[in-house]
Design a protein around this motif. Structure first.
Motif, PDB file in Angstrom:
ATOM      1  N   GLY A  49       0.975  -1.314  -0.143  1.00  0.00           N
ATOM      2  CA  GLY A  49      -0.049   0.100   0.043  1.00  0.00           C
ATOM      3  C   GLY A  49       0.710   1.340  -0.114  1.00  0.00           C
ATOM      4  O   GLY A  49       0.540   2.211  -0.467  1.00  0.00           O
ATOM      5  N   ALA A  50       1.929   1.090   0.624  1.00  0.00           N
ATOM      6  CA  ALA A  50       3.072   2.471   0.713  1.00  0.00           C
ATOM      7  C   ALA A  50       3.866   2.743  -0.417  1.00  0.00           C
ATOM      8  O   ALA A  50       4.278   3.576  -0.428  1.00  0.00           O
ATOM      9  CB  ALA A  50       3.551   2.419   1.905  1.00  0.00           C
ATOM     10  N   THR A  51       3.951   1.772  -1.459  1.00  0.00           N
ATOM     11  CA  THR A  51       4.612   2.134  -2.523  1.00  0.00           C
ATOM     12  C   THR A  51       3.769   1.827  -3.866  1.00  0.00           C
ATOM     13  O   THR A  51       4.121   2.659  -4.857  1.00  0.00           O
ATOM     14  CB  THR A  51       5.796   1.195  -2.724  1.00  0.00           C
ATOM     15  N   GLY A  52       2.778   1.167  -3.774  1.00  0.00           N
ATOM     16  CA  GLY A  52       1.977   0.944  -4.914  1.00  0.00           C
ATOM     17  C   GLY A  52       2.678  -0.071  -6.003  1.00  0.00           C
ATOM     18  O   GLY A  52       2.035  -0.448  -6.966  1.00  0.00           O
ATOM     19  N   LEU A  53       3.907  -0.573  -5.466  1.00  0.00           N
ATOM     20  CA  LEU A  53       4.618  -1.548  -6.308  1.00  0.00           C
ATOM     21  C   LEU A  53       4.406  -3.047  -6.015  1.00  0.00           C
ATOM     22  O   LEU A  53       4.474  -3.406  -4.736  1.00  0.00           O
ATOM     23  CB  LEU A  53       5.964  -1.192  -6.270  1.00  0.00           C
TER      24      LEU A  53
ATOM     25  N   PHE B  77       3.283   7.617   1.464  1.00  0.00           N
ATOM     26  CA  PHE B  77       4.259   7.018   0.786  1.00  0.00           C
ATOM     27  C   PHE B  77       5.713   6.437   1.368  1.00  0.00           C
ATOM     28  O   PHE B  77       6.121   7.398   2.086  1.00  0.00           O
ATOM     29  CB  PHE B  77       4.543   7.887  -0.406  1.00  0.00           C
ATOM     30  N   ASN B  78       5.976   5.151   0.960  1.00  0.00           N
ATOM     31  CA  ASN B  78       7.236   4.724   1.533  1.00  0.00           C
ATOM     32  C   ASN B  78       8.265   5.425   0.640  1.00  0.00           C
ATOM     33  O   ASN B  78       8.687   4.630  -0.238  1.00  0.00           O
ATOM     34  CB  ASN B  78       7.272   3.237   1.597  1.00  0.00           C
ATOM     35  N   ALA B  79       8.915   6.476   1.158  1.00  0.00           N
ATOM     36  CA  ALA B  79       9.953   6.950   0.291  1.00  0.00           C
ATOM     37  C   ALA B  79      11.187   6.297   0.648  1.00  0.00           C
ATOM     38  O   ALA B  79      12.209   6.708   1.054  1.00  0.00           O
ATOM     39  CB  ALA B  79      10.075   8.444   0.584  1.00  0.00           C
ATOM     40  N   SER B  80      11.363   4.901   0.454  1.00  0.00           N
ATOM     41  CA  SER B  80      12.408   4.058   0.899  1.00  0.00           C
ATOM     42  C   SER B  80      13.537   4.622  -0.271  1.00  0.00           C
ATOM     43  O   SER B  80      13.378   4.969  -1.096  1.00  0.00           O
ATOM     44  CB  SER B  80      12.042   2.606   0.737  1.00  0.00           C
ATOM     45  N   LEU B  81      14.801   4.246   0.672  1.00  0.00           N
ATOM     46  CA  LEU B  81      15.991   4.509  -0.314  1.00  0.00           C
ATOM     47  C   LEU B  81      16.045   3.460  -1.464  1.00  0.00           C
ATOM     48  O   LEU B  81      17.038   3.837  -2.194  1.00  0.00           O
ATOM     49  CB  LEU B  81      17.220   4.517   0.578  1.00  0.00           C
ATOM     50  N   TYR B  82      15.441   2.539  -1.424  1.00  0.00           N
ATOM     51  CA  TYR B  82      15.980   1.252  -2.227  1.00  0.00           C
ATOM     52  C   TYR B  82      14.695   0.837  -3.103  1.00  0.00           C
ATOM     53  O   TYR B  82      14.645  -0.183  -3.654  1.00  0.00           O
ATOM     54  CB  TYR B  82      15.960   0.127  -1.196  1.00  0.00           C
ATOM     55  N   THR B  83      13.613   1.773  -3.650  1.00  0.00           N
ATOM     56  CA  THR B  83      12.610   1.734  -4.527  1.00  0.00           C
ATOM     57  C   THR B  83      13.365   1.938  -5.668  1.00  0.00           C
ATOM     58  O   THR B  83      14.351   2.720  -5.914  1.00  0.00           O
ATOM     59  CB  THR B  83      11.398   2.794  -4.242  1.00  0.00           C
ATOM     60  N   PRO B  84      12.635   1.581  -6.898  1.00  0.00           N
ATOM     61  CA  PRO B  84      13.168   1.789  -8.293  1.00  0.00           C
ATOM     62  C   PRO B  84      13.179   3.318  -8.593  1.00  0.00           C
ATOM     63  O   PRO B  84      14.029   4.025  -9.062  1.00  0.00           O
ATOM     64  CB  PRO B  84      12.143   1.174  -8.952  1.00  0.00           C
ATOM     65  N   PHE B  85      12.115   4.054  -7.765  1.00  0.00           N
ATOM     66  CA  PHE B  85      12.249   5.612  -7.828  1.00  0.00           C
ATOM     67  C   PHE B  85      13.280   6.230  -7.509  1.00  0.00           C
ATOM     68  O   PHE B  85      14.061   7.049  -7.950  1.00  0.00           O
ATOM     69  CB  PHE B  85      11.028   6.112  -7.266  1.00  0.00           C
TER      70      PHE B  85
END
Lengths: 117, 470
Positions: free
Chosen positions: B19-23, B197-205
């Motif tokens: 839910g927090a990244t939509g991926l 939103f999970n603004a993780s350091l490790y997402t594709p974004f």
């Protein structure tokens, strides 16, 4: 709302100041999120022996004083409760005093650099 | 009522993260650990040109690539005749929040707003938090930064306190925790509560946002010197920096450029130790992150880590805390650039490695970062001394993380230590084997070769060597 019972016991006594500060005062709260026995497995023993605590700054939603349980509104718009740790929390980190080993090192390098220009 | 205890929240990890990244990371899986990496990056839905446009719209990127002529001269003075490469540095401190992390945060913030999230959450030691806060402020989003900041008696290392201050100044709520891996629990708890939103350091974004850094380094160097850098030094922690920069260099055509990861050596310090926490002077860019994240990237706050450093690393070296502090002071005093120490991890390595290359070679250092009270070497070293860490002059070998910081008094007293990439690959294979508990299938071997950055023949050799050790 992330409402947590303020179960934190201060390691050292709070300042002996029971002045009541009005709603709207910016304060720092501290609360215990996990007691020592609730912590993640496989962490070093000395870490596992301590509770997992969180500090957050926010705006008092009612009059309160240091050491009392209170609720604040945080910068993201959440209401969080905990024990008031500091009134008007300050940033106290400084540039510090240069240690002699650092002074010796950069003076030596800088002196050499000057000879090249 | 939903249960909020540690185990209950961890059990809902996948549901919360989806839910927090939509991926939907499961869509790319081809086995227990293998997945289609490029498809996952593409699924983020942003072309390189779109990333550039996003960053142009918020003042991120296009930082100057600066020559460091005085340091280069100093290196040449102590090098054999004809040796001593030109040292260049990308002045990433010129980004809005003062580090290259703005590149990562800009794409996440754009994506969060476009998809209707009201805010962003990131668990980070610092500069990335400031970047998330800055980008969120610009786009009218809320931000919560979760920062491991204090030991159990409430002592905070000055660099961490400075980064926490910066996040707050930029409008974020900062949750400052005591020491421990429960940071992830706080992140999940807060994501579930807020729907941010999970603004993780490790997402594709995040990784796509860094590609522009590598791309700019390649083009800037080529425009000025008519050649791509021979070596790019990348401060290595979680692997995103290495991954994004390397991909950007390749995209620009700099396929022969050597990618060298650099970390501060903190061997012997336990990252979850309440005792060790304040006895280190670096909170990122160190081996406490880079070794575990390189040997098993999927130990992060998203299901599949888009940072895959072994795919891209040609070489990996470590430097000491004392060497980075000297490099930081040298950049100030000798080049007139006062910048933060963590960003200078790679600069310290450049001051050593430049001696190994001919004068016409180009060594580019990926980044600088902003500095200030708390970040300065002086502030850090003063704090280290109060924690009982000895600060002396000496060579690399005199350093003992957590006990002694030795600051060299000459470039000749600086050195780098090589990290054996094959050992890291073997460790990765042991992790993968622990996951499947059987022999690897053919498609898994293909994935391993890609993810370890080696040929199929080489990965077979490593698998056999690893099996013979079991």
């Amino acid at each position: 709302m992330l409402l947590r019972k303020a179960t934190f016991r201060p390691m050292q006594p709070y300042e002996a100041d029971h002045t009541i500060h009005p709603m709207g005062t910016r304060v720092r709260l501290r609360f215990t999120l996990l007691q020592a026995h609730e912590r993640a497995p496989s962490i070093p023993r000395e870490t596992a022996a301590t509770p997992y605590t969180v500090r957050v700054n926010g705006i008092l939603q009612h009059p309160s004083c240091i050491g009392a349980e209170a609720m604040v509104l945080t910068a993201s718009g959440r209401q969080v409760s905990g024990v008031v740790e500091e009134i008007g929390p300050a940033d106290r980190h400084t540039f510090g005093r240069p240690p002699s080993a650092l002074v010796r090192a950069i003076e030596a390098l800088h002196a050499l650099a000057r000879t090249l220009t | 009522m939903r249960r909020l205890g540690y185990e209950a929240i961890l059990e809902r990890r996948n549901e919360i993260l989806l839910g927090a990244t939509g991926l939907d990371y499961a869509a790319f899986d081809s086995g227990p650990f293998s997945f289609d990496y490029e498809a996952m990056l593409s699924a983020a839905g942003y072309t390189y040109e779109q990333v550039v446009n996003i960053q142009n719209s918020c003042g991120v990127g296009h930082t100057p690539l600066l020559d460091l002529p005085n340091l280069t001269q100093l290196v040449r003075r102590g090098s054999p005749k004809g040796r001593g490469a030109n040292i260049l540095v990308k002045d990433e401190a010129a980004n809005p929040s003062g580090s290259f992390k703005d590149r990562r945060a800009s794409v996440s913030a754009h994506h969060a707003r476009r998809n209707g999230y009201k805010g962003m959450i990131a668990a980070t030691s610092g500069n990335y938090g400031a970047a998330v806060a800055s980008q969120a402020a610009r786009l009218g989003l809320r931000a919560i930064i979760i920062q491991e900041a204090f030991d159990s008696v409430g002592r905070g290392q000055p660099e961490i306190l400075e980064k926490g201050r910066k996040c707050e100044v930029l409008g974020a709520e900062v949750l400052q925790t005591t020491v421990g891996p429960e940071l992830f629990y706080v992140q999940l708890l807060t994501l579930e509560e807020t729907g941010f939103f999970n603004a993780s350091l490790y997402t594709p974004f995040s990784i796509l946002g860094i590609e522009t850094l590598g791309y700019e380094i390649a083009l800037d160097a080529h425009a000025r010197y008519g050649r791509y850098p021979d070596v790019v030094l990348v401060t290595h922690a979680g692997g995103g920096h290495v991954t994004g920069v390397a991909r950007g260099l390749r995209r620009a055509g700099a396929k022969a450029t050597q990618i060298v990861g650099v970390s501060v050596d903190l061997a012997g310090l336990h990252m979850a130790s309440d005792h060790d926490f304040n006895r280190k002077s670096f909170t990122t860019g160190h081996t406490g992150f880079s070794i575990p994240f390189t040997t098993w990237p999927d130990r992060v706050d998203v299901t599949r880590n888009a940072a895959r450093p072994l795919r891209y690393l040609d070489r990996f070296v470590t430097v000491t805390q004392g060497e980075v502090f000297l490099a930081t002071e040298a950049l100030s005093r000798i080049e007139g650039l006062e910048r933060g120490p963590a960003g200078n991890t790679s600069l310290a390595a450049a001051m050593v490695l430049a001696r190994q290359f001919p004068e016409e070679a180009l060594i580019a250092v990926c980044e600088t970062e902003y500095t200030g009270a708390g970040k300065s070497p002086v502030s850090q070293l003063e704090f280290a001394e109060t924690m009982g860490v000895e600060v002396v002059n000496g060579v690399s070998a005199d350093n003992v993380p957590g006990k002694r910081i030795a600051i060299p008094t000459s470039l000749e007293a600086m050195s780098v230590a090589e990290v054996d990439l094959d050992k890291l690959r073997s460790s990765y294979l042991r992790h993968a084997h622990d996951v499947v508990q059987r022999e690897f299938q053919s498609h898994e071997v293909d994935f391993l070769a890609e993810d370890l950055g080696v040929s199929l023949r080489e990965v077979q050799r490593l698998i056999e060597a690893s099996a013979s050790m079991h």
